[in-house]
Design a protein around this motif. Structure first.
Motif, PDB file in Angstrom:
ATOM      1  N   LEU A 124      -6.416  55.413  24.385  1.00  5.80           N
ATOM      2  CA  LEU A 124      -6.497  53.968  24.432  1.00  5.80           C
ATOM      3  C   LEU A 124      -5.498  53.482  25.474  1.00  5.80           C
ATOM      4  O   LEU A 124      -4.499  54.137  25.734  1.00  5.80           O
ATOM      5  N   MET A 125      -5.848  52.384  26.101  1.00  2.71           N
ATOM      6  CA  MET A 125      -4.960  51.754  27.078  1.00  2.71           C
ATOM      7  C   MET A 125      -4.556  50.395  26.537  1.00  2.71           C
ATOM      8  O   MET A 125      -5.354  49.713  25.909  1.00  2.71           O
ATOM      9  N   THR A 126      -3.322  50.035  26.778  1.00  2.00           N
ATOM     10  CA  THR A 126      -2.838  48.725  26.373  1.00  2.00           C
ATOM     11  C   THR A 126      -1.906  48.182  27.442  1.00  2.00           C
ATOM     12  O   THR A 126      -1.227  48.955  28.122  1.00  2.00           O
ATOM     13  N   SER A 127      -1.892  46.896  27.579  1.00  2.00           N
ATOM     14  CA  SER A 127      -1.059  46.270  28.601  1.00  2.00           C
ATOM     15  C   SER A 127       0.314  45.862  28.078  1.00  2.00           C
ATOM     16  O   SER A 127       1.288  45.903  28.799  1.00  2.00           O
ATOM     17  N   ASN A 128       0.364  45.467  26.807  1.00  2.00           N
ATOM     18  CA  ASN A 128       1.652  44.965  26.324  1.00  2.00           C
ATOM     19  C   ASN A 128       1.895  45.160  24.829  1.00  2.00           C
ATOM     20  O   ASN A 128       2.771  44.539  24.271  1.00  2.00           O
ATOM     21  N   LYS A 129       1.136  46.002  24.179  1.00  3.41           N
ATOM     22  CA  LYS A 129       1.295  46.172  22.729  1.00  3.41           C
ATOM     23  C   LYS A 129       1.473  47.641  22.338  1.00  3.41           C
ATOM     24  O   LYS A 129       1.122  48.028  21.232  1.00  3.41           O
ATOM     25  N   LYS A 130       2.043  48.458  23.220  1.00  2.54           N
ATOM     26  CA  LYS A 130       2.092  49.892  22.930  1.00  2.54           C
ATOM     27  C   LYS A 130       2.859  50.207  21.649  1.00  2.54           C
ATOM     28  O   LYS A 130       2.493  51.128  20.921  1.00  2.54           O
ATOM     29  N   ASP A 131       3.906  49.448  21.333  1.00  7.15           N
ATOM     30  CA  ASP A 131       4.661  49.709  20.110  1.00  7.15           C
ATOM     31  C   ASP A 131       3.793  49.571  18.860  1.00  7.15           C
ATOM     32  O   ASP A 131       3.990  50.290  17.881  1.00  7.15           O
ATOM     33  N   PHE A 132       2.842  48.671  18.885  1.00  6.51           N
ATOM     34  CA  PHE A 132       1.931  48.486  17.753  1.00  6.51           C
ATOM     35  C   PHE A 132       1.164  49.773  17.445  1.00  6.51           C
ATOM     36  O   PHE A 132       0.959  50.124  16.277  1.00  6.51           O
ATOM     37  N   TYR A 133       0.753  50.503  18.467  1.00  9.38           N
ATOM     38  CA  TYR A 133      -0.096  51.680  18.280  1.00  9.38           C
ATOM     39  C   TYR A 133       0.660  52.922  17.843  1.00  9.38           C
ATOM     40  O   TYR A 133       0.061  53.880  17.370  1.00  9.38           O
ATOM     41  N   TYR A 134       1.979  52.918  17.953  1.00  7.64           N
ATOM     42  CA  TYR A 134       2.767  54.075  17.515  1.00  7.64           C
ATOM     43  C   TYR A 134       2.578  54.343  16.024  1.00  7.64           C
ATOM     44  O   TYR A 134       2.593  55.492  15.589  1.00  7.64           O
ATOM     45  N   GLN A 135       2.369  53.304  15.226  1.00  9.43           N
ATOM     46  CA  GLN A 135       2.196  53.493  13.779  1.00  9.43           C
ATOM     47  C   GLN A 135       0.931  54.274  13.434  1.00  9.43           C
ATOM     48  O   GLN A 135       0.780  54.767  12.319  1.00  9.43           O
ATOM     49  N   PHE A 136       0.030  54.405  14.396  1.00 13.20           N
ATOM     50  CA  PHE A 136      -1.208  55.169  14.196  1.00 13.20           C
ATOM     51  C   PHE A 136      -1.132  56.531  14.891  1.00 13.20           C
ATOM     52  O   PHE A 136      -2.152  57.167  15.129  1.00 13.20           O
ATOM     53  N   ASP A 137       0.072  56.936  15.229  1.00 15.33           N
ATOM     54  CA  ASP A 137       0.358  58.229  15.870  1.00 15.33           C
ATOM     55  C   ASP A 137      -0.115  58.331  17.314  1.00 15.33           C
ATOM     56  O   ASP A 137      -0.254  59.432  17.839  1.00 15.33           O
ATOM     57  N   PHE A 138      -0.364  57.207  17.963  1.00 14.21           N
ATOM     58  CA  PHE A 138      -0.596  57.237  19.404  1.00 14.21           C
ATOM     59  C   PHE A 138       0.752  57.450  20.071  1.00 14.21           C
ATOM     60  O   PHE A 138       1.772  56.926  19.617  1.00 14.21           O
ATOM     61  N   LYS A 139       0.751  58.237  21.125  1.00 13.20           N
ATOM     62  CA  LYS A 139       1.968  58.519  21.862  1.00 13.20           C
ATOM     63  C   LYS A 139       1.762  58.222  23.335  1.00 13.20           C
ATOM     64  O   LYS A 139       0.674  58.415  23.869  1.00 13.20           O
TER      65      LYS A 139
END
Length: 151
Positions: A124-139
């Motif tokens: 997944l790509m994100t412009s400004n919310k990468k911290d949000f996706y860490y809770q789903f184990d995205f790195k």
């Protein structure tokens, strides 16, 4: 109290795409409401036209929409080859409804979908919310480079 509806659309989102269906299969101009959601809450999906949105939905393997009564307040979609790679796209929550866990509902629904769940890697790509996706184990991946060709 408002009614919250999470819709797990069929592949290609036929009801939303062709008939503008929302909660309880009610025709509510859903496709036009999706366009407004994207226009008002993103910079990267502004000014998409209805025809292209229909094509986008038609070619999506997984489509999730979140509604409060008959107003769409969240959306996300994914594509996958079903085994090696999947990609999540266009994840958006109306700015007036952020912070209530609705984004989590959409991400969980996308990741729990059989077509996405069976892949080795989900991007997944994100412009400004990468911290949000860490809770789903995205790195964040520093060993790969995003390349883009605009046509």
């Amino acid at each position: 109290m408002k009614n919250i509806y999470l819709i797990r659309h069929t592949k290609g989102a036929l009801g939303l795409r062709l008939f503008g269906l929302g909660p309880k299969f009610y025709p509510c101009r859903g496709l036009k409401k999706l366009k407004v959601l994207l226009d008002k809450n993103t910079f990267w999906a502004q000014n998409r036209n209805i025809k292209d949105l229909k094509t986008c939905l038609e070619n999506s393997d997984v489509v999730i929409s979140l509604w409060l009564n008959n107003e769409i307040v969240g959306f996300g979609r994914g594509i996958t080859d079903g085994i090696y790679r999947g990609v999540l796209w266009d994840i958006v929550i109306d700015q007036n409804f952020q912070g209530y866990g609705y984004g989590k509902l959409i991400i969980k629904s996308l990741l729990e979908n059989k077509a996405i769940k069976q892949t080795e890697k989900v991007y997944l790509m994100t412009s400004n919310k990468k911290d949000f996706y860490y809770q789903f184990d995205f790195k964040e991946v520093e060993t790969q480079c995003l390349l883009l060709k605009e046509i």
